[in-house]
Scaffold this motif. Sequence first.
Motif, mmCIF file in Angstrom:
data_model
loop_
_atom_site.group_PDB
_atom_site.id
_atom_site.type_symbol
_atom_site.label_atom_id
_atom_site.label_comp_id
_atom_site.label_asym_id
_atom_site.label_seq_id
_atom_site.Cartn_x
_atom_site.Cartn_y
_atom_site.Cartn_z
ATOM 1 N N SER A 1 0.746 -1.231 0.004
ATOM 2 C CA SER A 1 -0.023 0.062 -0.019
ATOM 3 C C SER A 1 0.883 1.163 0.057
ATOM 4 O O SER A 1 0.596 2.359 -0.754
ATOM 5 N N GLU B 1 -5.704 7.839 -2.101
ATOM 6 C CA GLU B 1 -7.180 7.720 -2.825
ATOM 7 C C GLU B 1 -7.015 6.639 -3.988
ATOM 8 O O GLU B 1 -8.069 5.894 -4.202
ATOM 9 N N ILE C 1 -5.298 3.888 -3.508
ATOM 10 C CA ILE C 1 -5.447 2.336 -3.007
ATOM 11 C C ILE C 1 -6.838 1.717 -2.962
ATOM 12 O O ILE C 1 -7.655 2.350 -2.320
ATOM 13 N N THR C 2 -6.824 0.553 -3.291
ATOM 14 C CA THR C 2 -8.220 -0.030 -3.465
ATOM 15 C C THR C 2 -7.951 -1.483 -2.758
ATOM 16 O O THR C 2 -6.604 -2.087 -2.942
ATOM 17 N N ILE C 3 -8.865 -1.983 -1.944
ATOM 18 C CA ILE C 3 -8.672 -3.347 -1.342
ATOM 19 C C ILE C 3 -8.442 -4.326 -2.577
ATOM 20 O O ILE C 3 -7.690 -5.226 -2.483
ATOM 21 N N GLY C 4 -9.252 -4.317 -3.758
ATOM 22 C CA GLY C 4 -9.442 -4.900 -4.733
ATOM 23 C C GLY C 4 -7.959 -4.918 -5.510
ATOM 24 O O GLY C 4 -7.268 -6.049 -5.596
ATOM 25 N N GLY C 5 -7.052 -3.595 -5.497
ATOM 26 C CA GLY C 5 -6.131 -3.659 -6.150
ATOM 27 C C GLY C 5 -4.846 -4.292 -5.394
ATOM 28 O O GLY C 5 -4.111 -5.194 -5.789
ATOM 29 N N LYS D 1 -10.107 -10.222 -1.492
ATOM 30 C CA LYS D 1 -10.577 -8.825 -1.042
ATOM 31 C C LYS D 1 -10.923 -9.230 0.492
ATOM 32 O O LYS D 1 -10.634 -8.400 1.142
ATOM 33 N N HIS E 1 -9.695 -7.103 3.559
ATOM 34 C CA HIS E 1 -10.523 -6.251 4.440
ATOM 35 C C HIS E 1 -10.671 -6.643 5.769
ATOM 36 O O HIS E 1 -10.562 -5.878 6.792
ATOM 37 N N SER F 1 -12.000 -1.255 6.738
ATOM 38 C CA SER F 1 -12.374 -0.053 5.670
ATOM 39 C C SER F 1 -11.291 0.480 4.959
ATOM 40 O O SER F 1 -10.052 0.417 5.309
ATOM 41 N N LYS F 2 -11.506 1.330 4.042
ATOM 42 C CA LYS F 2 -10.535 1.857 3.134
ATOM 43 C C LYS F 2 -9.854 3.040 3.970
ATOM 44 O O LYS F 2 -8.683 3.038 3.893
ATOM 45 N N GLN G 1 -6.028 3.440 4.858
ATOM 46 C CA GLN G 1 -4.966 4.858 4.376
ATOM 47 C C GLN G 1 -4.375 4.971 5.696
ATOM 48 O O GLN G 1 -3.270 5.583 5.620
#
Length: 202
Positions: free
Chosen positions: A14, A24, A26-30, A39, A43, A48-49, A53
């Motif tokens: 990350s 911004e 950064i995604t859990i899927g990515g 995922k 998670h 949470s995102k 972060q």
Amino acid sequence: MEAGTTKQRILDRSYQRAGRCGLEAITIGGLAGDLGMSKAGIHGHFGSKQALQLATIWRAREIFQRDIIRPASGEPAGLPQLWAMSVVLTTYSTETGLHGGDFWVMVANEYDARTGPVRDAVEASMGWWMRQIEALISTAVERGQLMPCDPAQLAFEIQALLDAGGHQYRLYHDPKAPARTRVAIRRRLEHLRGPRFPALPE
């Protein structure tokens, strides 16, 4: 794999992503795709995102301490420590493709006009760093390494040069940008040369 090791692996990835594209992005899927995880597995560590972060910011502070602050602490106080940190901050890692300040330059620009917990964490971290620079400048003045000056002003100028060098390298892919940044910082310090100004290695 142990939970602690897995979480650190997630945060390290990350951190690398955010250093290039911002928090911004950064995604859990990515991250799941990058790390070969589900995922749900990502998670489950953060919930949470925003929590991801914030954890990434704290991981970035740990990396900053490890790679920049602690190594420089072995140098004499004042300018030698400040210069050692400046050199590392403008040296790119062959492992991550980032230099020591890339993450912070990216997220500071990303969140400077926003509100919320993530922005507050970025501000607190950058404020802490600026105080470190100011303290080293104050020590340099006390030891005669620099002429009397306003530590906050000089810290501002040094950080501005670090920011500019990072942008020049990333936006224009200028391989000379790190060296130019070091030259600019050295010249600014030499302009305030005191009677006990130390030798600053290349």
